[in-house]
Design a protein around this motif. Structure first.
Motif, PDB file in Angstrom:
ATOM      1  N   VAL A   4       0.838  -1.193   0.000  1.00  0.00           N
ATOM      2  CA  VAL A   4       0.000   0.000   0.000  1.00  0.00           C
ATOM      3  C   VAL A   4       0.882   1.256   0.000  1.00  0.00           C
ATOM      4  O   VAL A   4       0.626   2.211  -0.741  1.00  0.00           O
ATOM      5  N   ARG A   5       1.937   1.248   0.812  1.00  0.00           N
ATOM      6  CA  ARG A   5       2.855   2.395   0.840  1.00  0.00           C
ATOM      7  C   ARG A   5       3.583   2.531  -0.488  1.00  0.00           C
ATOM      8  O   ARG A   5       3.799   3.634  -0.969  1.00  0.00           O
ATOM      9  N   LEU A   6       3.960   1.420  -1.080  1.00  0.00           N
ATOM     10  CA  LEU A   6       4.649   1.441  -2.367  1.00  0.00           C
ATOM     11  C   LEU A   6       3.730   1.992  -3.456  1.00  0.00           C
ATOM     12  O   LEU A   6       4.147   2.810  -4.278  1.00  0.00           O
ATOM     13  N   ILE A   7       2.466   1.598  -3.427  1.00  0.00           N
ATOM     14  CA  ILE A   7       1.500   2.110  -4.402  1.00  0.00           C
ATOM     15  C   ILE A   7       1.260   3.604  -4.171  1.00  0.00           C
ATOM     16  O   ILE A   7       1.201   4.379  -5.127  1.00  0.00           O
ATOM     17  N   ALA A   8       1.153   4.033  -2.931  1.00  0.00           N
ATOM     18  CA  ALA A   8       0.960   5.458  -2.622  1.00  0.00           C
ATOM     19  C   ALA A   8       2.171   6.263  -3.079  1.00  0.00           C
ATOM     20  O   ALA A   8       2.025   7.363  -3.641  1.00  0.00           O
ATOM     21  N   CYS A  13       4.708   9.900  -7.021  1.00  0.00           N
ATOM     22  CA  CYS A  13       5.720  10.165  -8.059  1.00  0.00           C
ATOM     23  C   CYS A  13       5.050  10.464  -9.394  1.00  0.00           C
ATOM     24  O   CYS A  13       5.473  11.380 -10.109  1.00  0.00           O
ATOM     25  N   LEU A  14       4.014   9.745  -9.733  1.00  0.00           N
ATOM     26  CA  LEU A  14       3.293  10.008 -10.984  1.00  0.00           C
ATOM     27  C   LEU A  14       2.635  11.393 -10.958  1.00  0.00           C
ATOM     28  O   LEU A  14       2.632  12.101 -11.962  1.00  0.00           O
TER      29      LEU A  14
END
Length: 115
Positions: A4-8, A13-14
């Motif tokens: 979840v943190r990696l996706i956030a 970044c996007l």
């Protein structure tokens, strides 16, 4: 939790990558604001030039159609007078007079040509 943190973080970044061209890119907001400011300056300069051109056109029309304006220019700019006029200049008592012109040296005699 780690995913979840990696996706956030990936979304953040996007989001930053998407915002960069919007603000700082070739057609970004900062460039648009700068161009609008320059456009305002150019419009102001154009308005000044239009006013100047209108004055010049009026002056040209006046010179073409009126002998009085030609006479006024001749008097002010060239110092011309009519035949029956007398020029009188009143100087200030405290003003200093310009120095008289220096006498010119006589030109050397021309050599006679030999025939």
């Amino acid at each position: 939790m780690f995913i979840v943190r990696l996706i956030a973080l990936a979304f953040a970044c996007l989001l930053i990558l998407i915002q960069y061209p919007l603000w700082l890119g070739k057609g970004g907001w900062l460039r648009v604001w700068e161009l609008e400011r320059q456009l305002g300056q150019v419009h102001g300069k154009n308005e000044q030039l239009r006013e100047r051109n209108a004055k010049l056109a009026s002056e040209i029309d006046n010179l073409k159609n009126s002998t009085e304006s030609v006479e006024e220019r001749a008097r002010l700019e060239l110092g011309m007078l009519r035949k029956d006029e007398i020029f009188v200049q009143i100087l200030d008592a405290n003003a200093s007079l310009p120095p008289p012109p220096a006498p010119k040296e006589p030109a050397p005699p021309a050599e006679k040509r030999k025939r």
